[in-house]
Design an enzyme around this catalytic site. Sequence first.
Site, short mmCIF file in Angstrom:
data_model
loop_
_atom_site.label_atom_id
_atom_site.label_comp_id
_atom_site.label_asym_id
_atom_site.label_seq_id
_atom_site.Cartn_x
_atom_site.Cartn_y
_atom_site.Cartn_z
CD GLU A 136 -3.76 11.23 1.05
OE1 GLU A 136 -3.25 10.46 0.22
OE2 GLU A 136 -4.55 10.84 1.92
CD GLN A 178 -2.86 1.44 1.41
OE1 GLN A 178 -3.33 1.00 0.37
NE2 GLN A 178 -3.58 2.14 2.26
CG HIS A 217 -0.79 9.91 2.82
ND1 HIS A 217 -1.56 10.41 3.83
CD2 HIS A 217 -1.31 8.70 2.52
CE1 HIS A 217 -2.50 9.53 4.14
NE2 HIS A 217 -2.37 8.48 3.35
O1 LIG Z 1 -2.56 3.21 6.46
P1 LIG Z 1 -1.94 3.83 5.23
O2 LIG Z 1 -1.35 2.82 4.28
O3 LIG Z 1 -0.97 4.91 5.57
O4 LIG Z 1 -3.13 4.52 4.44
C1 LIG Z 1 -3.99 5.42 5.04
C2 LIG Z 1 -5.06 5.89 4.05
O5 LIG Z 1 -4.43 6.67 3.06
C3 LIG Z 1 -5.32 7.27 2.14
O6 LIG Z 1 -4.56 7.98 1.19
C4 LIG Z 1 -6.09 6.22 1.41
O7 LIG Z 1 -7.00 6.83 0.51
C5 LIG Z 1 -6.83 5.35 2.42
O8 LIG Z 1 -7.55 4.32 1.74
C6 LIG Z 1 -5.85 4.77 3.42
O9 LIG Z 1 -6.57 4.05 4.41
#
Ligand SMILES: O=P(O)(O)OC[C@H]1O[C@@H](O)[C@H](O)[C@@H](O)[C@@H]1O
Length: 319
Positions: free
Chosen positions: A277, A90, A173
């Site tokens: 973001e 992710q 982010h």
């Molecule tokens: O837990 P992570 O990988 O940092 O992501 C946090 C969130 O980040 C956001 O950018 C996503 O759209 C979400 O779906 C996600 O839950």
Amino acid sequence: MAAATPHSPPPQQLSSPFLEYIRAPGGLDKVVLRGRRSCSVEIRLFGGQVTSWKNDHGEELLFVSSKAIKPPKPFRGGIPICFPQGNLEQHGFARNRLWAIDDNPPPLPVNPAIKAFVDLILKPSEDDLKMWPHSFEFRLRIALGAGGDLSLTSRIRNTNTDGRPFSYTFAYHTYFSVSDISEVRVEGLETMDYLDNMKGKERFTEQGDAIVFESEVDKVYLAAPSKVAIIDHDMRRTFVVTKEGLPDAVVWNPWDKKAKAMQDFGDSEYKHMLCVEPAAVEKPITLKPGEEWKGRLGLSAVPSSYCSGQLDPLKVLHG
Ligand SMILES: O=P(O)(O)OC[C@H]1O[C@@H](O)[C@H](O)[C@@H](O)[C@@H]1O
């Protein structure tokens, strides 16, 4: 000159009154940029991640979870860099790799008034190449402006020698610190189309009013404007987010249930953060060998034009 390896001593140019290099064990070395009065920015080499941005009163403007976990896990808060996304972990691996100081970056036009900046670089390791078989150079400049504004400029170059292009999605982010999420409005995304991550990425159109928050939100606004404002009523503060080279904008708040399910996030912390973001999500960016992409994030925090119950979005968005 080649980029410094993660363990080499900080280059000479870091010994400036505007910069401090702080060593810490476990990949937690950081660079601190200092501006006027108490303005500062902290950047961890792990993740190439901004973990603090303070205004001239020394107030923190970014959210960092009190439960944030140390490397090798990604760090919950600040400005994680999400690259290269796709069928990978992710948000990609850049946010949990050790970046190096780039002591000889290719020229980047800069405002000569900006004295406090640092250049970082990330290149893939052997293991990264097994996971994502593309060679790249990712240069990141982080700059603190004279007025306390923060900018991040990413330059990603395809250095494949086998002639192959590569594609990726990208996001800054950004976790903003807010006083109370139910008192926050986002302006600039009205009437935009978005993909709702909570509804299988189905496409919807936002209604005409500024966005307010009453439950979990996880949306990708498509072809979003280059300027978005986050208005924090209680703080009488507005964050102005500008973006270049990044068509989309993700808006995320996990709200109470998801907050409880996240190991590295406090149960009530969703009340005090909002992620907006700047991103390239819907259409991946493709680079041929030798090509370079540039994407810029600009952040400033200004007093809100909030006055006796009336907000003036035009003023906030267009100065
Ligand atoms: O837990 P992570 O990988 O940092 O992501 C946090 C969130 O980040 C956001 O950018 C996503 O759209 C979400 O779906 C996600 O839950």
